[in-house]
Scaffold this active site. Structure first.
Site, PDB file in Angstrom:
ATOM      1  N   CYS A 240      88.427  74.425  13.273  1.00 25.38           N
ATOM      2  CA  CYS A 240      89.384  75.478  13.627  1.00 25.38           C
ATOM      3  C   CYS A 240      89.250  76.601  12.606  1.00 25.38           C
ATOM      4  O   CYS A 240      90.090  76.739  11.691  1.00 25.38           O
ATOM      5  CB  CYS A 240      90.798  74.914  13.628  1.00 25.38           C
ATOM      6  SG  CYS A 240      91.007  73.677  14.887  1.00 25.38           S
ATOM      7  N   GLU A 241      88.202  77.362  12.762  1.00 26.84           N
ATOM      8  CA  GLU A 241      87.839  78.348  11.748  1.00 26.84           C
ATOM      9  C   GLU A 241      86.899  79.314  12.447  1.00 26.84           C
ATOM     10  O   GLU A 241      85.840  78.891  12.925  1.00 26.84           O
ATOM     11  CB  GLU A 241      87.086  77.574  10.635  1.00 26.84           C
ATOM     12  CG  GLU A 241      86.788  78.310   9.391  1.00 26.84           C
ATOM     13  CD  GLU A 241      88.033  78.545   8.559  1.00 26.84           C
ATOM     14  OE1 GLU A 241      88.938  77.696   8.553  1.00 26.84           O
ATOM     15  OE2 GLU A 241      88.088  79.612   7.942  1.00 26.84           O
TER      16      GLU A 241
ATOM     17  N   PRO B  81      61.396  72.611  -7.082  1.00 26.52           N
ATOM     18  CA  PRO B  81      61.716  73.007  -5.710  1.00 26.52           C
ATOM     19  C   PRO B  81      62.762  72.098  -5.065  1.00 26.52           C
ATOM     20  O   PRO B  81      62.779  70.890  -5.299  1.00 26.52           O
ATOM     21  CB  PRO B  81      60.368  72.872  -4.991  1.00 26.52           C
ATOM     22  CG  PRO B  81      59.581  71.899  -5.802  1.00 26.52           C
ATOM     23  CD  PRO B  81      60.089  71.955  -7.210  1.00 26.52           C
TER      24      PRO B  81
ATOM     25  N   ARG C 111      75.504  76.772   5.844  1.00 24.01           N
ATOM     26  CA  ARG C 111      74.712  77.939   5.456  1.00 24.01           C
ATOM     27  C   ARG C 111      74.925  79.157   6.367  1.00 24.01           C
ATOM     28  O   ARG C 111      75.025  80.272   5.873  1.00 24.01           O
ATOM     29  CB  ARG C 111      73.224  77.571   5.382  1.00 24.01           C
ATOM     30  CG  ARG C 111      72.933  76.472   4.351  1.00 24.01           C
ATOM     31  CD  ARG C 111      71.463  76.120   4.267  1.00 24.01           C
ATOM     32  NE  ARG C 111      70.698  77.161   3.615  1.00 24.01           N
ATOM     33  CZ  ARG C 111      69.924  78.027   4.238  1.00 24.01           C
ATOM     34  NH1 ARG C 111      69.768  77.975   5.554  1.00 24.01           N
ATOM     35  NH2 ARG C 111      69.289  78.954   3.576  1.00 24.01           N
TER      36      ARG C 111
HETATM   37  C1  PLP Z   1      68.271  75.172 -11.716  1.00 24.78           C
HETATM   38  C2  PLP Z   1      67.761  75.098 -10.324  1.00 24.78           C
HETATM   39  N1  PLP Z   1      66.515  74.654 -10.119  1.00 24.78           N
HETATM   40  C3  PLP Z   1      66.018  74.544  -8.867  1.00 24.78           C
HETATM   41  C4  PLP Z   1      66.775  74.894  -7.752  1.00 24.78           C
HETATM   42  C5  PLP Z   1      66.154  74.739  -6.399  1.00 24.78           C
HETATM   43  O1  PLP Z   1      66.050  75.940  -5.729  1.00 24.78           O
HETATM   44  P1  PLP Z   1      65.351  75.984  -4.308  1.00 24.78           P
HETATM   45  O2  PLP Z   1      66.072  75.040  -3.443  1.00 24.78           O
HETATM   46  O3  PLP Z   1      65.536  77.391  -3.873  1.00 24.78           O
HETATM   47  O4  PLP Z   1      63.940  75.628  -4.494  1.00 24.78           O
HETATM   48  C6  PLP Z   1      68.073  75.382  -7.930  1.00 24.78           C
HETATM   49  C7  PLP Z   1      68.889  75.766  -6.767  1.00 24.78           C
HETATM   50  O5  PLP Z   1      70.007  76.152  -6.822  1.00 24.78           O
HETATM   51  C8  PLP Z   1      68.587  75.476  -9.248  1.00 24.78           C
HETATM   52  O6  PLP Z   1      69.823  75.907  -9.473  1.00 24.78           O
END
Ligand code: PLP
Length: 479
Positions: free
Chosen positions: A390-391, A316, A357
């Protein structure tokens, strides 16, 4: 220099978002106009903001936002140590049948202080580049605690593997390179299981539209390479996206187990990250116990069938970080485009340079007003909130699901000099900003300790640091 500021106002943040936030007043729908003048304006349209509840601060008190501003200036990221640790504890309780390794997907936010907090909690690391491996080692991790799953295989991978790094080959060419360097070695294989799910198209990394991992139908080619180099496949890895639909995540876990069946030497299945986290009050979060329990049962059934008791790995990033950090920003200007079709815009001293984001994914981040004196504003107002670049795409209130649109958001009424706190700014914010665009310096990062002490964990960048790698072009090289 002392990087800490004495305990601020002696207040402790609540561990969870106050219940009151969820029943707070309903956001006014954005005014939508179909008049031609609107259409002519930069192909941008106004989206309905939806019936989201008005947001409130998640862990800072209003007076702490002021204290952060007084001590460190704005914009500043503030991480909450207690929340980081609580999320890590929840991840470590992920249901599992025969053992669990939790890897922090450090791309979410790679500051050494965050890595240290998670190292002390017993987490390992998912690195997405050779540089991240070096960074994790500098922060105290052993190479053996780190696994690399990368889009760009570093030329220097052999020296990392010799020190203990675990590699998940993410393409056939990576597998070939690994085999050449380490014939007879242990390797992991990242597959694209054929199905993906993310909160947005840009965060979905599975299925035929995604380049991540070895396409599942190339299993025979992957096996042939393993035979050619006498490789032991000890780990299968899948990661299907960020903000995944829990049902799809569970389904792909079963598909990943099918991939394990093809390699009797596999001892570990890594199911990646992707656990959805609600940042806005109305958004749902994934309960790890709910998604993990059926997967645990699948592991048990697999063991009965094959005799192999697989260790589970999860990675995660968002789950650990998303709601563990906010950005304290100042409203540095307030402009209007008229009362009829126009809007009142707040211009922050932050933007895509701190939180990309919304511009990239139309991601919705809570925006909470705090008055300059550290109190909560008494009245409410609706604004379009933009960043300082500036976007026209530097926007903090895009319409939901449409980064091209703008939406008004209701929040506490503010004037120039008041603050907005951007919540949900822990994952893919400090680590994924459009750094130094318009030559704005990188913002400082602060860790709020359990007793409320604010520890500076990254200084604000100086102009000299922005320029330090530039070299003068000799006069005789240009006309
Ligand atoms: C290979 C891999 N593992 C884990 C993650 C973590 O994902 P998240 O932040 O959604 O838990 C990512 C995010 O891009 C990833 O590319």
């Amino acid at each position: 220099m002392s990087a800490s500021v004495a305990s601020l106002a002696g207040v402790r943040a609540p561990a969870v978002r106050p219940a009151a936030a969820k029943s707070a007043s309903i956001t006014k729908r954005a005014r939508v106009s179909a008049r031609p003048a609107r259409a002519a304006r930069a192909a941008r349209h106004v989206a309905a903001a939806g019936d989201a509840a008005m947001e409130s601060l998640q862990f800072l008190k209003p007076e702490e936002a002021k204290a952060v501003r007084d001590a460190f200036g704005t914009p500043a990221y503030v991480y909450d140590l207690a929340r980081l640790e609580e999320q890590a504890t929840k991840a470590l309780a992920f249901p599992n049948a025969f053992g669990l390794t939790v890897r922090y997907a450090m791309k979410a936010s790679p500051n050494a202080a965050i890595l240290k907090v998670f190292r002390k909690k017993g987490l390992n690391i998912d690195a997405s580049s050779g540089y991240e491996v070096h960074r994790a080692v500098k922060a105290g991790f052993d190479y053996a605690d780190i696994s690399l799953s990368t889009q760009e295989f570093p030329d220097f991978f052999p020296e990392l593997v010799e020190k203990g790094l675990k590699v998940n080959a993410c393409s056939l060419s990576q597998l070939e390179a690994f085999g050449k360097a380490f014939p007879g070695g242990d390797v992991g294989l990242r597959f694209n299981p054929g199905l993906g799910s993310g909160g947005t198209g840009k965060t979905n990394v599975g299925g035929p539209s995604s380049s991540f991992g070895i396409w599942h139908e190339l299993l025979p080619e992957a096996k042939a390479l393993c035979e050619k180099y006498d490789l032991n496949v000890v780990r299968i890895h899948t990661h299907i996206g960020s903000g995944s639909d829990p049902a799809v995540w569970t389904k792909t876990s079963g598909m990943s187990l099918d991939l394990c069946r093809s390699f009797p030497t596999v001892t570990t299945l890594n199911l990646g990250g992707g656990y959805k986290v609600g940042r806005m009050a109305h958004e749902q979060s994934t309960d790890l116990q709910v998604v993990g329990t059926p997967v645990k049962e699948l592991f048990e059934a697999y063991a009965k069938e094959t005799g192999v008791e697989l260790t589970l790995e999860i990675e995660p990033g968002t789950f650990l970080l998303a709601n563990s950090c906010c950005i304290v920003a100042t409203v540095q200007d307030k402009v209007t485009t008229g009362t009829d079709e126009g809007h009142t815009f707040l211009k922050l001293d932050a933007g895509m340079t701190e939180v990309l984001r919304p511009s990239l994914y139309a991601a919705q981040h809570p925006l909470v007003a705090v008055s300059a004196d550290g109190s909560s504003p008494a009245s409410k107002a609706s604004y379009v909130v933009v960043g300082h670049c500036c976007e026209s795409g530097d926007l903090l209130t895009p319409g939901p699901d449409d980064a091209e649109s703008i939406a008004e958001r209701e929040m506490g009424a503010v004037e120039r000099g008041d603050m907005l706190v951007v919540e949900g700014a822990g994952a893919y914010c400090a680590g994924m900003s459009s750094k130094n665009y318009n030559s704005f310096p990188e913002a400082p990062e602060v860790m709020r300790g359990r007793d409320g002490t604010m520890h500076l964990i990254r200084k604000r960048q100086s102009l000299e640091q922005i320029l330090e790698n530039e070299l003068e072009l000799a006069d005789d090289a240009c006309a």
